[in-house]
Design an enzyme around this catalytic site. Sequence first.
Site, mmCIF file in Angstrom:
data_model
loop_
_atom_site.group_PDB
_atom_site.id
_atom_site.type_symbol
_atom_site.label_atom_id
_atom_site.label_comp_id
_atom_site.label_asym_id
_atom_site.label_seq_id
_atom_site.Cartn_x
_atom_site.Cartn_y
_atom_site.Cartn_z
ATOM 1 N N LYS C 81 0.741 -1.130 -0.004
ATOM 2 C CA LYS C 81 0.098 -0.057 -0.064
ATOM 3 C C LYS C 81 0.867 1.431 0.168
ATOM 4 C CE LYS C 81 -4.057 2.039 2.442
ATOM 5 N NZ LYS C 81 -4.852 1.760 3.836
ATOM 6 N N SER C 156 -9.562 2.081 3.057
ATOM 7 C CA SER C 156 -8.559 2.845 2.150
ATOM 8 C C SER C 156 -7.645 1.883 1.233
ATOM 9 C CB SER C 156 -8.014 3.956 2.824
ATOM 10 O OG SER C 156 -7.050 3.390 4.002
ATOM 11 N N SER C 180 -9.606 -0.292 7.397
ATOM 12 C CA SER C 180 -9.354 -0.353 6.015
ATOM 13 C C SER C 180 -8.567 -1.229 5.351
ATOM 14 C CB SER C 180 -8.502 1.099 6.032
ATOM 15 O OG SER C 180 -8.856 2.332 6.208
#
Lengths: 89, 477, 510
Positions: C81, C156, C180
């Site tokens: 990420k 997210s 997330s």
Amino acid sequence: MDIEAVARLARIRLDAEESARYAKELKGVLGLMETLGELDLSEVEPTRHVILTETPFREDVSGPTLSRDQAMVNAPASDGESFIVPKVV
Amino acid sequence: MTWESVIGLEIHVQLATKSKLFTAAPVGYDAEVNALVDPVVLGMPGVLPVINREAVTMAMKVGLALGCTINPTSVFARKHYFYPDLPKGYQISQFEAPICTGGALWADVNGEERLFELTRIHMEEDAGKTVHDASRGCSFVDYNRAGVPLIETVSEPCMRSAEEAVAYMKALFQIVRALGVCRGNMEEGNFRCDANVSVRPLGEERLGTKVELKNINSFRFVGRGIAHEVERQIAVIEGGGEIRQETRLWDDAAGVTRTMRTKEEAHDYRYFPDPDLMPLRIDSAWIDAVRQSLPELPRERRARFERDLGLGSYDADVLTQSSARADYFESVYASVGDAKLVANWIQGELLAQLNREGLEIESSPLSADKLATLLTLISKGKLSGKQAKACFQAMFKEGISADVWMKNHGGQITDAAEIDRIVLTVLDDNPDQVAQYLGGKEKLMGFFVGRVMAATKGRANPASVNASIKRLMKERM
Amino acid sequence: MSEINLDASASELLRAMDAGELSCLELTQESLARIDALDASMNAWLHIEGEGALAQAAELDARRSAGESLGPLAGLPIGVKDMICTAGMPTTAASKMLEHFVPPYDATVVRRLKDADAIILGKLNMDEFAMGSSNERSAFGPVRNPWSPERIPGGSSGGSAAALAAGTCALSLGTDTGGSIRQPASLCGVVGVKPTYGRVSRYGAIAFASSLDQVGPMARSVEDAARLLDVLSGHDPLDSTSIPAPGCDTLSTLKNSIAGLRVGVPSEYFSEGIEQEVDSAVRAALETLKSLGCDIVDVSLPHTPYAVAAYYILATAEASSNLARYDGVAYGHRSAEAAPLDAMISATRAEGFGPEVTRRLLLGTYALSSGYYDAYYLQAQKVRTLVANDFRDAFKRCDIIVGPTSPLAAIGLGERTSDPLQMYLMDVYTIPSNLAGLPCASMPCGFDDKGLPIGLQLIAPSMGEATLMRLAHSYEEASAWRGERPDLETLKKAGPPPGARKPRSQGEGA
């Protein structure tokens, strides 16, 4: 919430249209935040740390530094020695 | 109207650790610009702080030396403001729960010892440095200083004059140097003073509006700056005006304080406990260990010199001005055993010579051991006073040892027969003066002593010469 | 070259590489080829480390041939990420503010991946600064859900979930502050784990909310996630909030029986607003657990309704503090607005942050501002205590809490971006375990009638990762979902989502 004052404190420039828009959008969330007022929290301890451990220390030994090039590689403005910023006032 | 000035001092002390407060990047003062930085110092994305144990120990030393309460739990808080030399946009400091509370400091104000109270001491990280270049319309930022450990000592608003403020500052300076927690170089920024100054009518309990005076970083500036600010405030009030709460800078060249052109309104620092750090826990075992490790503080040492070594308060004060000086004295004294002799020589000859050459005692070319050998010879009568001074100069400037000097120049002449022989020669060579002396001009003793000294190149023991002349003169009567 | 199944589990790929059926180089090449085929539409990959990955793969093959023993993740292509710092590789947090930022340091978790011989294939798209639940708040455009390209992947960590579901990597790293990792795992039909707070180092993971953030593994199977979790976890001296304990060892007890475990079902997690099919899928999963020998117990987490409010105060307050460093001075975006300094900073932040980040910074700054700290932040920390106490009480009566991850399956792109409050309320089931710092996971438990994945959430007591993964594994074995994969043809044909662009590399024009 005084949006202009908060934006100033947060150093985020907002024009009049943005201020109005954010004020409107945040109204609901602020209302949500107010719901905590429904609870009687007088006898409750705040959670300062969800996991509390002994203070972790570092021994006083000096460690590696970044080379100047590495330190400045992302600098928006520099002369290779210092970071350069617009005048303060 | 009689006015009273109310002064409090906030003094930031840089701790003499090897590495920074929350990361291992080194602390240094001679490095190139931006050479002492790592990602944590620069506040880069994702970095985290880890506290330096030695910095905490040093803070505790100061707290214990000042009789503060060391809080078993203290909390680091984020203090937010935007400035280029504050990389994270916040400073890690302490707010509601500092490491030390209370405390008091003895300071000598014009010969009188007074006790000044502190409110608290807390730990925080230093910021970097911003150098403004007005001509180019920009500023240059150096992060070498960012992250250096600081303690902030906050006094109660208990000082009532610039003299008291300077005395407090000097006393604190002496202590942090004696503890070995501060390098004590004010030009480097190791010891920085801010003053809060207000005035009020004498007898009034409420405090007047206070003005913060910043960057008064020498004892002289503190004294002059505060004195001026007090006068300024009185003049404003007496002129019908009001004191504005603000920050002012002392301009020593112009002799005035000026409003600081800062960004503005009172800061809302939005303090909250730093979630990246655990509370700082200090147990009694750690406190005891630090307490045991405390060196004798200047005030205690001064008292001991007076009490146990019989030195006068002036001498004791001069000798304990710095730990280095006091250590030097004690080292010489340990070998020589005559406190007054050692004190006189250090103050009289050594400090004077060091002063002439612009040296600190730490860099004295004449070590304590070597000085001790000289003073031992003196106390044993092996060298006369005059000789000793000459020998001292040779030892200091040329590094010669006392023994070698004495070998080359001869020791003190104390043998009565030899002195008699020389005196007789002098008397025989100066019949007129002898006649005058016998006729009553006793002042001529100095003349004869001088001649004997010249003849012996200063080696004759003055007391013996005096006695010999008197005796031999008597025989001529 | 044998037929490489990129959709196989990481464990299967490891076995194949170990057995010589597949080389690291082939696996990396195939993964890159699939990214090439799909990502123009999917928009999950912000940066692809093509050359570096291939070189590393070749080197691993050489070392393996030389008889060297390799790390536990050797040769597995991993996506990270873009919230996590990778030295020498762009790390943007999907924000204009860091569009050109290349950190000179690795996050601790990245170092551990490298030490385990994993191959970091590149950086994954996300909601800007991890603030969002749909991956529609990225400065580089949204990510398409591989199961249904007109829908969100969740957020997210949307890129981390989508990239995995599409088989473009074997494993991925996400971060979880309010759900997330779990919520996008749920919407994309993969496994995602948020460890106990402090189990996995946060050093080098860009901070959103310091007391809530955790880095965690995402994978296509529970065993894969366990393997990655064990590598990532363990004390880090660079992180003062890191638990002073060695890493998890969930792999060794993964296949133990779960018979006799008590499964708690919180009534508050089946409230109004939950989609009928989500409710049914979760209830069916509970039946499966019962058949595996678990006792199903009703529990209550009464302060659940206040958790979202408390979270949004704490998270935004901490975020406003953590993002104060983005001022255009030493790194990151700087506005062309010349002077004076304050104007430059305000303009930089206005230009660098998107609207969702701006909203949260305003809220957070307000919550910490003079006069409001006690009313908001302190109150929220007290609610946090109540939420943690709820779990503690519940865990006296059960060993694992099970419920839905999200009240809804994936909604359409653009469907709900107008009202922030509505988006925030969707995190209601995931937020409480962040507040309490508990280990939790999401895993597939079915599909709705549109073929969209539904996620089952598991929450364990503090430090209970071994039990968590064990229960998850048993359920997975007994359920039919693991083999399901999205049909990628539809994804391929969808074309770039509106607003998609790649971060400009350093040196390119603004």
